[in-house]
Design an enzyme around this catalytic site. Structure first.
Site: not given
Length: 483
Positions: A11, A105-106
């Site tokens: 993350d 983003d993960e």
């Protein structure tokens, strides 16, 4: 469940805001809020400096401004964030063929499937190297969780924030989960959390103690069974490399309700064109056109029309969206419009009659007033106006002063700070908004790219293929265990 912590969850830390701070030296170490800046905008991401004041994602922007009036408020640059995301995802795919992105983003990564980790030590070393590679390639930081299941890996990455690594050893899961709040478990939101609290259940240990039958009575059969399994650290979900795209859609929320029917129609046409661009970028076409309208009283209507065959023709989508709009009453004003395409395929039906919809293909749903969820900021789109619009945070270039970014604009003026990721904090200058020397520009890369080299992950020493060294080490480890 696995016996080794070989599922990784990455993350990125305050991704949008961190990217803006990295791109703008004058904002480093300062409160930055990224999101929709209009009266109805919401926060997409807040930097850790802004979170100190209570600002968080999905908060109304007006509330964020009251809490942190001196923060920098910027409009998102989604194209820029996607470029960084592609670099990060490339590094993850170097580790394993099984990478499951959850957002820009993960992502989850199955390290065992890539031969990059098979026990606690190799998993930790892989996580440490990944974080270093991300910083080298993008200049940004990410937090890593390692565990034997997806649920626990995600919990570990949350505990690792910001810029850390947490590994949950197999066998220690129950002890770690026990004292945590019930809200830690996936799927337990505010409503379920309050319901459990009223029943005297506030920790994961208390969920396990309540028993499966009691949980089913409290929250229903499906949710009760799932909650009990998670409280016992049971999670056998695999990492899924590809998720089938079911629809492509775009939508905009307007700062002021639109009352003019002609303007509503023009907005729908513009959204239809944006939707088709996304379809084509993904190499897809679709059969079902969907129109979403949220009215002044927060009621939401959707209309859909199914064509004879899949299309990616903008004229076909525009005409179908216009027909759907004809059946919607916009009296009183419209606050949100959206156009989507579903029934996707990777080919286009070349059919002169494709515009004729199937008579039974229309559906209507209405949400009651007040049922509106959090609205994210609309994706940036060049304004279809003669006058140029200068958005705070976006990149520009001046013929005399070079690259910079917009600090603010209004009353026929635009203020620009001239700096780049590798420079010192730059000077600020103000120009007329129609200054011929000032033009929108592409973002400057956060990390200089080597001449002639590909962007993204650094090359591995000796030209080894990703995972080759790890595979060899894994084979040696297996041989030793066999002996």
């Amino acid at each position: 469940m696995r016996t080794a912590p070989t599922i990784l969850h990455l993350d990125m830390d305050a991704f949008y805001a961190s990217a803006e701070q990295a791109a703008k030296p004058s904002l480093r170490g300062k409160a930055v809020v990224v999101g929709g800046l209009g009266p109805r905008g919401v926060v997409a991401t807040a930097s850790y400096e802004a979170r100190v004041f209570g600002v968080h994602s999905a908060m109304p922007m007006a509330q964020a401004r009251r809490l942190a009036p001196h923060a920098a408020y910027l409009v998102p640059r989604f194209g820029f964030y996607r470029e960084i995301s592609e670099q990060v995802m490339g590094l993850l795919r170097d580790l394993s063929p099984l990478v499951e992105p959850l957002s820009l983003d993960e992502a989850f990564v199955d390290l065992e499937a890539g031969g990059t980790a098979w026990d606690e030590e190799s998993a930790r070393l892989t996580g440490v190297k990944l974080r270093a590679d991300i910083r080298a390639a993008t200049g940004l930081t990410g937090s890593v969780g390692l565990a034997a299941s997806k649920m626990l890996a995600k919990i570990a990455s949350e505990q690792a924030k910001p810029d850390g690594l947490v590994l949950i050893r197999p066998g220690s899961e129950r002890a770690l989960l026990g004292p945590l709040s019930v809200r830690t478990l996936p799927g337990v939101g505010p409503a379920t959390g309050d319901h459990l609290r009223r029943a005297g259940i506030t920790t994961v240990d208390e969920i396990a103690e309540a028993g499966e039958d009691e949980l089913v009575r409290l929250v229903g059969k499906a949710h009760g069974h799932a909650l009990y399994a998670m409280a016992l650290a049971r999670d056998d979900r695999p990492v899924v490399a590809e998720r089938e795209t079911k629809s492509v859609s775009v939508e905009d929320t307007y700062d002021v309700d639109i009352h003019d029917r002609l303007r509503v129609g023009l907005e729908v046409q513009r959204l239809a064109d944006r939707c088709v661009r996304r379809l084509r970028e993904a190499g897809l076409s679709g059969r079902t056109i969907v129109l979403k309208v949220r009215r002044y009283d927060f009621s939401t209507l959707t209309r859909s029309e199914t064509l004879r065959g899949p299309t990616d023709d903008p004229a076909v989508v525009r005409e179908a969206a216009a027909r759907l709009l004809d059946s919607v009453d916009t009296t009183g004003g419209v606050r949100l419009l959206g156009v989507g395409v579903s029934g996707l395929a990777d080919y286009t039906q070349e059919d002169l009659f494709a515009q004729a919809h199937v008579a039974a293909g229309e559906t209507v749903t209405e949400e009651p007033p007040g049922a509106e969820g959090a609205e994210g900021p609309a994706e940036e789109e060049p304004a279809a106006l003669a006058e140029r619009v200068w958005r705070p945070g976006h990149d520009v270039r001046h013929t005399e002063y070079g690259p910079g970014w917009v600090q603010g604009s209004g009353l026929g003026r635009v203020t620009v700070r001239f700096e780049t990721p590798g420079s010192e904090p730059g000077r600020v200058r103000t120009f007329r908004s129609d200054d011929p020397g000032l033009e929108p520009a592409d973002p400057v890369p956060l990390v200089p790219r080597p001449p002639g080299g590909p962007s993204g992950a650094p090359r591995r020493p000796g030209g080894a293929e990703p995972g080759a060294a790890q595979n060899a080490a894994r084979a040696r480890s297996r041989d030793a265990r066999a002996r």
